[in-house]
Design an enzyme around this catalytic site. Structure first.
Site, short mmCIF file in Angstrom:
data_model
loop_
_atom_site.label_atom_id
_atom_site.label_comp_id
_atom_site.label_asym_id
_atom_site.label_seq_id
_atom_site.Cartn_x
_atom_site.Cartn_y
_atom_site.Cartn_z
N HIS A 109 15.18 38.36 3.90
CA HIS A 109 14.74 37.65 2.77
C HIS A 109 15.15 36.12 2.73
O HIS A 109 14.43 35.24 2.44
CB HIS A 109 15.04 38.34 1.46
N HIS A 130 21.39 31.21 -0.18
CA HIS A 130 21.20 31.15 -1.48
C HIS A 130 21.69 32.57 -2.20
O HIS A 130 22.07 32.57 -3.25
CB HIS A 130 19.74 31.01 -1.80
N GLU A 166 26.56 35.45 -4.15
CA GLU A 166 26.20 36.27 -5.12
C GLU A 166 26.69 37.82 -4.50
O GLU A 166 27.19 38.62 -5.06
CB GLU A 166 24.89 36.31 -5.64
N ASP A 167 26.27 38.14 -3.12
CA ASP A 167 26.11 39.37 -2.89
C ASP A 167 27.47 39.60 -1.55
O ASP A 167 27.46 40.79 -1.25
CB ASP A 167 24.81 39.52 -2.04
N ASP A 181 12.48 31.22 -3.48
CA ASP A 181 12.85 32.58 -3.51
C ASP A 181 12.33 33.45 -4.57
O ASP A 181 11.99 34.49 -4.22
CB ASP A 181 14.53 32.56 -4.47
N ASP A 222 -17.34 26.85 -15.12
CA ASP A 222 -16.76 25.75 -14.21
C ASP A 222 -15.57 26.50 -13.22
O ASP A 222 -14.65 26.23 -12.98
CB ASP A 222 -15.82 24.72 -15.07
MN MN Z 1 17.00 35.66 -3.35
#
Ligand code: MN
Length: 731
Positions: free
Chosen positions: A57, A82, A86-87, A148, A268
C-alpha cells in the site's frame, strides 16, 4: 539489507526510483531508499484486507504520488512512511533521526489526519478543522493524503460493505471537494467517479455502459472537428494539442439528479480542448477567434477564466460552439501552463520551482483560504458548513456602485452581497437595486451585475434569510444576529415574568406555566420568556392558565390555527411518522436481529431503493435511501454506526413516497394531475399545491409498493401538459 528483503519486494524500490527519474527534477535517491527500507521493516508481517502484504500500500501511494502529483523526493519518502507511526512501533523521533525532520513532520501530519478520521469521539467538524490545521503547516501533507485516499478507493472491494460506503461518502464529501479547492482537477474526477461506483453502483454501471456505447461514435464525430482545427491552427503558426473529452461520470450523474434529466437529455457530454504551447495569453484569444470563424459560437457560454481566474486558480477560456449536424460542443482553450495547473492545481507549482517554501505566494493563496475558514467559524457546526459551502460553487462577479468587484458563489442573492460588504449593511438590508432596478431580496445575481444595497435602521435579519443566502459568511452573521435578538428578547421576557410574579404570591414556576399554557413552540423557560416579550402570549393568559387550567384549555381550542389547504412537506412527514407501521419483515438488517427500525422521513425509502441504516443513539435503526442528502451528515457524525440493510423480497406493503411536481400554473392542471394518480390505482396520502408568478409547485405523498411503480407513476405525471419536472423528494 538486500538479504532480508525478498527479490520481488526489492523490485518495488526499483519501480519507485524509475518513476522518480522520469517525473522528478531534483531528489535524493538515498533518502527514498532509506524510507523504503524503513517502510518495509515497519510493516513486516502486516496484511491488508485483501490479503497482500501491507507494505504494498505505501509503495503504491508513493508511486501514485510520483506519477499523479510529482512533488519532490521528501514527499516520496513521506508517502512511503505515511502509515508507519500509526501502525508500528516507530516514532516521530525514529523517522527524524533516520530521514530528517522535514520527512518526519509530514508523516506526523498524515498520522494526525488518520487519527482524526478513526477517532469516533471527535465530531466531524473538529476533525476537519484539525485536518486543515495540519495541512496549513505543510501542503504536501494533504497532497500525499489524496494519493493515499485514491489508492484506498481503488482497492475498496476488499472491505466489507459498510466500510466501503463510509469511505466512499467521505471521499465524495470531503476529499473530492478539497481536491477541487486545491485545483487538482484530475484527482477530483478520479475520486468522484470512484465514490459514485460505491455509493450508487447501479447508476455507475449504467452510465459507464452508456458512455462506452457512444464512445466510438463520439470519437468519430469529434475527429471531424479536431483534425481540421489542428491543421488550421498549425497553419497559423500555433503549436497546439487538440483533445476530445467527455464529461466525467459523476458530473453526468449529478446533472441528471439535480436537474431531473435522463441520460439522453444531457447535451454537453462532449467537448474539445485546445492546449497551446505558448506563454502568451493573447494566443488563447487569437485561437478562439480562428475556431469561431469555422464554428459559430454560442455567446452566452463564453467565460473568460483567464482574465479572472476561479478562486482555486483555474484559468482557461470556455465557450460552446456549434459543430457538424448542429451539435453543441464545449470548447476550452488554454496555454500549456494553465493546463498543468488545471490538472495538478497547487501541485503544479513544483514543476516550475525547485523547492516550495511555505511562504511561497502561490501556495500561500491556497492556504489562506484554509486559514480563513479556521478563523472565521465560531462553532464546529458553522465550520463544517463553511467548509462544504465554500468548495464546489461556480462563481459570479458583481460590482459595487464604485466599481469594486466582489466574487460570490453562483446563486448568491443581494443579501449575500450586502454581507460581503459589511455586516451592518447585511443586517439592515431591505432591498437592492441591480443595474438600477429594484429587485427582491431573493433575486439571483448574475456576473456583471452592479448592485446598490438599500438599508433601513429598522430592519433586522430574518430566519427566512437563511434559506435564501448561499454564502457561509451571510449564514454566520444572520444566525449571530438572530441569536442576539433572541437573547435580548429572553432578557426582556424574563424581566416581564419577574414583574408579573411580583404581583402574585409566586406560587408557580416557569415550568408550571409551560405545562399549563400548552402552546406550540413553548417548551423551555426561554421559549416562554421570549413569547412574553414578543407578545405571543400575555401575562394575563399565563396567570389565567395556571390558576384556571380548564377554561384556558377551551380557549386554546378556539385559537388553534385553521386548517390550510397547503401543507408543507415537513408537516406531512410528521403525520406520516405517527402512522403505525406493520413493519416486522420489511427489511433485513445485517447482523442484528429484532432491532427496531424506522424509515427516514427525509427520503422515504420505497422497496427497490438502495438503502442503508444508521444505528441511532436510542439503539434503533433509521433507514435512508443511500443517495439521500442527509446520509452524508448522519454518516459522518456517527460513522461507525452504519449497518447494511436489504429489502425483504416478498413485500406487499404500501410505502409512502414523496413526489415534487413543478409546472405552469394554469387552469385545470391540478385536476389533470389528480386524474392521472387516481387512474393509476394509488392512494394519495396528501397533496399540496402552491402557485406563484405563474409557476406551481406541488408536493404529493402517495402510497406505492416499490420503485418500479413509483417510476411508472412519475413518467405518467411528466406527460401531463404544462408539467416541467417531476422528482422524488428527498430532504
Ligand atoms: Mn494509507
Amino acid at each position: 539489507m538486500l538479504a532480508q528483503i525478498g527479490q520481488e519486494h526489492y523490485q518495488k524500490l526499483h519501480e519507485i526510483l524509475r518513476l522518480c527519474r522520469l517525473n522528478l527534477k531534483n531528489y535524493d535517491e538515498s533518502l527514498i531508499q532509506r524510507a523504503f527500507f524503513m517502510c518495509y521493516r515497519a510493516h513486516e508481517g502486516e496484511k491488508r484486507a485483501s490479503g497482500e502484504p501491507f507494505f504494498f500500500h505505501p509503495v503504491e501511494v508513493a508511486k501514485l504520488l510520483v506519477t499523479e502529483l510529482p512533488l519532490d523526493g521528501v514527499s516520496v519518502a513521506a508517502a512511503l512512511l505515511h502509515d508507519v507511526i500509526e501502525d508500528s512501533g516507530y516514532t516521530y523521533e525514529d523517522i527524524s533521526a533516520e530521514l530528517g525532520a522535514e520527512v518526519a513532520d509530514i508523516v506526523e501530519g498524515l498520522t494526525k489526519i488518520s487519527e482524526i478520521m478513526v477517532n469516533r469521539e471527535t465530531t466531524e467538524a473538529e476533525g476537519f478543522r484539525k485536518m486543515l490545521l495540519s495541512m496549513v503547516k505543510d501542503i504536501r501533507v494533504i497532497l500525499i493524503k489524496f494519493c493515499d485516499r485514491l489508492h484506498n478507493m481503488r482497492t475498496l472491494d476488499a472491505l466489507p460493505e459498510h466500510r466501503r460506503l463510509r469511505m466512499a461518502l467521505e471521499t465524495r464529501d470531503i476529499y473530492a471537494p478539497l481536491a477541487h479547492r486545491f485545483g487538482l482537477g484530475k484527482m477530483r474526477v478520479d475520486l468522484e467517479n470512484l465514490s459514485l461506483k460505491y455509493i450508487d453502483p447501479e447508476m455507475y454501471e449504467y452510465l459507464l455502459k452508456r458512455v462506452r456505447l457512444s464512445r466510438n461514435e463520439r470519437i468519430a464525430y469529434l475527429n471531424k472537428m479536431i483534425v481540421p482545427i489542428k491543421t488550421d491552427l498549425e497553419k497559423q503558426g500555433f503549436t497546439v494539442e487538440v483533445q476530445g473529452r467527455a464529461k466525467h461520470l459523476y458530473s453526468i450523474y449529478n446533472k441528471m439528479r439535480l436537474k431531473n434529466k435522463e441520460f439522453e437529455d444531457i447535451h454537453d457530454l462532449y467537448g474539445i480542448r485546445v492546449v497551446i504551447d505558448t506563454e502568451k495569453i493573447s494566443d488563447c484569444f487569437a485561437v478562439y477567434g480562428y475556431i469561431t470563424q469555422q464554428y459559430p459560437p454560442i455567446p452566452q457560454h463564453f467565460k473568460d477564466y483567464i482574465s479572472i481566474p476561479k478562486h482555486n486558480g483555474y484559468q482557461s477560456l470556455h465557450s460552446a460552439i456549434i459543430g457538424p449536424q448542429g451539435y453543441v460542443i464545449e470548447l476550452q482553450i488554454r496555454t500549456r501552463r494553465m493546463h498543468e495547473f488545471a490538472e495538478l492545481g497547487v501541485a503544479a507549482h513544483w514543476r516550475y520551482k525547485e523547492k516550495i517554501s511555505k511562504d511561497d505566494a502561490a501556495v500561500d493563496s491556497f492556504l489562506k483560504w484554509a486559514r480563513e475558514l479556521i478563523k472565521d467559524a465560531d462553532s464546529a457546526a458553522a465550520f463544517m458548513e463553511g467548509f462544504k459551502l465554500n468548495l464546489y460553487h461556480d462563481e459570479i462577479y458583481v460590482f459595487t456602485p464604485k466599481g469594486d468587484m466582489k466574487i460570490l458563489p453562483a446563486g448568491a442573492t443581494p443579501i449575500d452581497f450586502a454581507y460581503a460588504i459589511h455586516t451592518e449593511i447585511g443586517n439592515g438590508c431591505i432591498g437592492a437595486k441591480v443595474n438600477g432596478k429594484i429587485v427582491r431580496l431573493n433575486a439571483e445575481l448574475k456576473s456583471g451585475d452592479r448592485l446598490e444595497v438599500i438599508t433601513s435602521k429598522n430592519q433586522k435579519p430574518k430566519a427566512d434569510w437563511l434559506k435564501i443566502v448561499v454564502t457561509h459568511r451571510a449564514k454566520l452573521k444572520i444566525r449571530a444576529a438572530i441569536n442576539e435578538e433572541r437573547r435580548l428578547q429572553i432578557e426582556k421576557g424574563r424581566g416581564m415574568w419577574d414583574k408579573m410574579l411580583s404581583g402574585t404570591k409566586k406560587l408557580f414556576t416557569a415550568n408550571d406555566a409551560i405545562r399549563s399554557v400548552r402552546k406550540a413552540g413553548i417548551r423551555t423557560p426561554a421559549d416562554l420568556f421570549s413569547a412574553l416579550a414578543n407578545q405571543q402570549i400575555s401575562s394575563e393568559e399565563v396567570i389565567e392558565s395556571v390558576t384556571n387550567p380548564k377554561k384556558s384549555a377551551e380557549t386554546q381550542d378556539k385559537s388553534a390555527t385553521p386548517a390550510t389547504t397547503t401543507q408543507d412537506f415537513a408537516e406531512i412527514a410528521r403525520q406520516v411518522q405517527e402512522r403505525p407501521f406493520e413493519q416486522k419483515d420489511e427489511v433485513v438488517i445485517a447482523g442484528l436481529s429484532n432491532i427496531a427500525y424506522a424509515y427516514a422521513k427525509c427520503c422515504n425509502p420505497v422497496p427497490g431503493d438502495d438503502i442503508i441504516g444508521f444505528v441511532t443513539t436510542e439503539g434503533s435503526v433509521k433507514i435512508h435511501r443511500k443517495n439521500c442528502l442527509n446520509v452524508t451528515n448522519e454518516n459522518l457524525v456517527k460513522s461507525e454506526r452504519i449497518v447494511s440493510v436489504a429489502w425483504n423480497r416478498k413485500l406487499e406493503t404500501d410505502f409512502l413516497a414523496g413526489i415534487r411536481i413543478v409546472g405552469e400554473d394554469k387552469i385545470g392542471i391540478t385536476n389533470q394531475i389528480t386524474g392521472v394518480i387516481s387512474k393509476f390505482d394509488t392512494n394519495i396520502r396528501s397533496i399540496s399545491l402552491s402557485a406563484k408568478d405563474g409557476i406551481f409547485i406541488g408536493t404529493l405523498m402517495v402510497f406505492v409498493k416499490n420503485t418500479a411503480k413509483l417510476t411508472t407513476l412519475m413518467d405518467k405525471l411528466k406527460k401531463v401538459q404544462g408539467v416541467f419536472t417531476v422528482e422524488r423528494m428527498s430532504s
